[in-house]
Design an enzyme around this catalytic site. Sequence first.
Site, PDB file in Angstrom:
ATOM      1  N   SER A   1       0.795  -1.234   0.000  1.00 40.42           N
ATOM      2  CA  SER A   1       0.000   0.000   0.000  1.00 40.42           C
ATOM      3  C   SER A   1       0.824   1.278   0.000  1.00 40.42           C
ATOM      4  O   SER A   1       0.284   2.361  -0.242  1.00 40.42           O
ATOM      5  CB  SER A   1      -0.951   0.009   1.204  1.00 40.42           C
ATOM      6  OG  SER A   1      -2.002  -0.910   1.008  1.00 40.42           O
TER       7      SER A   1
ATOM      8  N   VAL B   1       1.330  -3.823   4.031  1.00 36.19           N
ATOM      9  CA  VAL B   1       1.211  -5.063   4.788  1.00 36.19           C
ATOM     10  C   VAL B   1       2.424  -5.986   4.650  1.00 36.19           C
ATOM     11  O   VAL B   1       2.472  -7.036   5.284  1.00 36.19           O
ATOM     12  CB  VAL B   1      -0.084  -5.828   4.426  1.00 36.19           C
ATOM     13  CG1 VAL B   1      -1.299  -5.057   4.880  1.00 36.19           C
ATOM     14  CG2 VAL B   1      -0.139  -6.153   2.950  1.00 36.19           C
TER      15      VAL B   1
END
Length: 313
Positions: A69, A267
């Site tokens: 992300s 993540v």
Amino acid sequence: MASPEMKSIRQQLPRWLETSLPCATRGNVASYIPELSKAPHNALGITLLSATGESASAGDCGLRFTMQSISKVFTLILALMDNGEDEVFSKVGMEPTGDNFNSMLKLELVRPGIPFNPMINAGAITVSSLIRGSSPEEKSERILHFFKDLAGNDRLDYDMEVYRSESDTGNLNRSISFFLKENGVLSGDVEEVLAVYFRHCSIVVDCADLARMALVLASNGTDPLTGKQLIPRRYVQIAKTFMTTCGMYNASGEFAIQVGLPAKSGVSGGILTLVPERYGIGVVGPALNDKGNSYAGVHLLQTISRELDWSMF
């Protein structure tokens, strides 16, 4: 010769890192993307890069990992450079959600049904659809070239095993995408848009790459090591605001209080953050807390920010 502050950072950074390292035992490596589960659970590394080119590193700073992300910050910037603010923000909102990064709850509940912001999956997928190019391959090549310029590293590339792992298991992202298409938010073929999204999430970096990319943001779009303007200042302002309000998922408010710097996590355990006009910082710690942020990485940044009084607030 290193500045007094950099000398102090170099001396104290290993101690700060050792203090934060035990936090990794309280987290878990991401497993919903199978390839990410192979990351070393107890790793922790950091690199800081100053506007004068001085750097400090500690721990597992050479560990290579995918951006996940964190890439959303820079695809947003590229989409803004391609389309302008009006077009981008007709498709994506500007507000935090308070929900998990992969939630589609508010797409159904809140009109007009556009993603709340570009840092959640729904928003980043929409942004990926706005990157210019005649094919997914051309769009992905433009993104990769942009990231190479920002990192000052021509060797950046995709981890194709992670890409395939994300694509094979990305059914929730497909659900989000088809819902967006049904609402008229997403144009084009869903699988082609997702190919672009999964690819930019799977670009491989290390802490030094993130620190250099963060330094460009810290310097209002100019790479101070080359003097080259890579991003318009206005779009850097937008990106840093999203990083502050939405960049650490639904722990962004807590991070703003405890650390007080613009940041974006992924993540894979990476965190990109910056001290405005002074430092770019890259962190990796694959063991995550329940919000999807690096457990030890967040603790390390909290320690450094407090010790050096770096909070913007």
